[in-house]
Design a protein around this motif. Sequence first.
Motif, PDB file in Angstrom:
ATOM      1  N   PRO A  22       0.912  -1.510  -0.006  1.00 56.90           N
ATOM      2  CA  PRO A  22      -0.065  -0.152  -0.148  1.00 56.90           C
ATOM      3  C   PRO A  22       0.528   1.237   0.430  1.00 56.90           C
ATOM      4  CG  PRO A  22      -0.986  -1.495   1.691  1.00 56.90           C
ATOM      5  CD  PRO A  22       0.337  -2.038   1.033  1.00 56.90           C
ATOM      6  N   ASP A  23       2.065   1.326   0.352  1.00 55.09           N
ATOM      7  CA  ASP A  23       2.947   2.516   0.519  1.00 55.09           C
ATOM      8  C   ASP A  23       3.104   2.865  -1.104  1.00 55.09           C
ATOM      9  OD1 ASP A  23       2.064   3.007   3.701  1.00 55.09           O
ATOM     10  OD2 ASP A  23       4.342   1.760   4.288  1.00 55.09           O
ATOM     11  N   ASP A  80      -0.806  -8.851  -1.409  1.00 58.65           N
ATOM     12  CA  ASP A  80      -1.002  -7.528  -1.459  1.00 58.65           C
ATOM     13  C   ASP A  80      -2.513  -6.445  -2.089  1.00 58.65           C
ATOM     14  OD1 ASP A  80      -0.660  -8.898  -3.868  1.00 58.65           O
ATOM     15  OD2 ASP A  80       1.053  -6.771  -4.323  1.00 58.65           O
ATOM     16  N   ALA A  81      -3.115  -7.072  -3.146  1.00 57.05           N
ATOM     17  CA  ALA A  81      -4.268  -6.999  -3.438  1.00 57.05           C
ATOM     18  C   ALA A  81      -5.122  -6.981  -2.022  1.00 57.05           C
ATOM     19  CB  ALA A  81      -4.692  -7.669  -4.421  1.00 57.05           C
ATOM     20  N   VAL A  82      -5.032  -8.083  -1.083  1.00 49.20           N
ATOM     21  CA  VAL A  82      -5.992  -8.198  -0.441  1.00 49.20           C
ATOM     22  C   VAL A  82      -5.393  -6.553   1.521  1.00 49.20           C
ATOM     23  CG1 VAL A  82      -6.337  -9.584   2.520  1.00 49.20           C
ATOM     24  CG2 VAL A  82      -5.988 -10.386  -0.276  1.00 49.20           C
ATOM     25  N   ALA A  83      -4.023  -6.678   1.268  1.00 50.58           N
ATOM     26  CA  ALA A  83      -4.047  -5.364   2.518  1.00 50.58           C
ATOM     27  C   ALA A  83      -3.978  -4.275   1.287  1.00 50.58           C
ATOM     28  CB  ALA A  83      -2.144  -5.604   1.953  1.00 50.58           C
ATOM     29  N   ALA A  88      -6.696   2.277   4.217  1.00 48.43           N
ATOM     30  CA  ALA A  88      -6.864   3.001   4.479  1.00 48.43           C
ATOM     31  C   ALA A  88      -6.625   3.609   3.885  1.00 48.43           C
ATOM     32  CB  ALA A  88      -6.416   3.936   6.128  1.00 48.43           C
ATOM     33  N   HIS A  89      -6.508   3.219   2.588  1.00 52.21           N
ATOM     34  CA  HIS A  89      -5.568   4.283   1.524  1.00 52.21           C
ATOM     35  C   HIS A  89      -6.917   5.128   0.458  1.00 52.21           C
ATOM     36  CE1 HIS A  89      -3.629   5.214  -2.599  1.00 52.21           C
ATOM     37  NE2 HIS A  89      -2.588   4.176  -1.709  1.00 52.21           N
ATOM     38  N   SER A 102       2.147   2.221  -9.797  1.00 46.20           N
ATOM     39  CA  SER A 102       3.029   2.306  -8.712  1.00 46.20           C
ATOM     40  C   SER A 102       3.810   3.921  -8.457  1.00 46.20           C
ATOM     41  CB  SER A 102       4.182   2.241  -9.492  1.00 46.20           C
ATOM     42  OG  SER A 102       4.513   2.270 -10.623  1.00 46.20           O
ATOM     43  N   ARG A 103       4.454   3.955  -7.331  1.00 44.14           N
ATOM     44  CA  ARG A 103       4.613   5.214  -6.731  1.00 44.14           C
ATOM     45  C   ARG A 103       5.758   5.458  -7.604  1.00 44.14           C
ATOM     46  NH1 ARG A 103       2.801   8.641  -2.968  1.00 44.14           N
ATOM     47  NH2 ARG A 103       1.396   7.991  -1.064  1.00 44.14           N
TER      48      ARG A 103
END
Length: 356
Positions: A22-23, A80-83, A88-89, A102-103
């Motif tokens: 998420p980050d 990563d999809a679950v996360a 709280a994105h 992607s960032r």
Amino acid sequence: MRPALQPGSGPVAAATYLPSTPDNVLWGRLPCATDEPALTVEPGTAVTLDTVSHEGILEDQGRDPATFFGRHGVTEVLDDAVALAASAHPHRFGVDGPHVVSRPVAVHGARVGDLLAMTVLDTTPRVPYGVISNRHGKGALAGEHPLGGAPVFSAFAAVSDDGGHGLLPLTPGAPATVRFPLRPFLGIMGVAVPGSVRPHSVPPGRHGGNLDIALLTTGSTLYLPVQVDGALAYVGDPHFAQGDGEVSLTAMEASLRATVRFDVVPREDALTRFGELVGPLAETTEHLVPTGLDEDLDLAVAACVRAAVALLQARFGMDPSLAYAYLSAATDFRISQVVDVVKGVHATIRKADFGS
């Protein structure tokens, strides 16, 4: 069903790896000049990036991929999809776009006026399934589909045992007997825009973004005019397959592990090779692929033709009237997509016709 390629597991082709935690992603918006890069690399560096499909995590699908895919017999979904779905994105459904990107990756030495070359070296499927969806008011037949006025229709597409085909049934609930070839590619490849406002992820533009050009498979390169120093490149919107047009709103959307090499083409070299690019340009082993973008499909076609004429002038010194004639006789102009507000057209100019 083959196991999922979870973050950090399995083969990673490049020495530099960016997982899609998420980050490390944006959801529904694209990077702008004020975004801090997740990575800074030297030109010529290959980066392996995990990508996450938005299908199965969106709010109108429950924002719960384990439950959504579980209805189709899937027992393992991507962590990563679950996360991301559970985080709280700050994704605003109906305001932001759907895409996970992607960032940004900063490329040292890239300057405004240069071109950033993004070459796709590998696209490895992370899951053995995908989703093709249509939503109310979207797609080429808005108002006709989804049938019955449903807000969303999501078709689950399995991957064949040999990994080379997608599978769909003829009717809901029937065995999957329709086979079509998989050609994985990244629907979104782009560079950051100037300023402090992140663009919506849906409409493509000079920055690239949601181009949905199905030719951008392994071995292809996308050239984009650098708009901020460092370029701040990004990828997302992974596909397993798409027909030109992408008429239903999405194609076969599914997560990929993609490896991309980032190169800088200095302005002087870029002008010699391509002329003054006003928008994205792709190149495959066989074709030069200029593009045209506009909300009006007629204007998108016209922009693509102008870009193609200018490219032939710059690259081969061809007279513009003869270039225009050649394009009519020998080049296909294809609809990239008609579902992303800004419609896309791309031309396929055979390099072999010019001895290249």
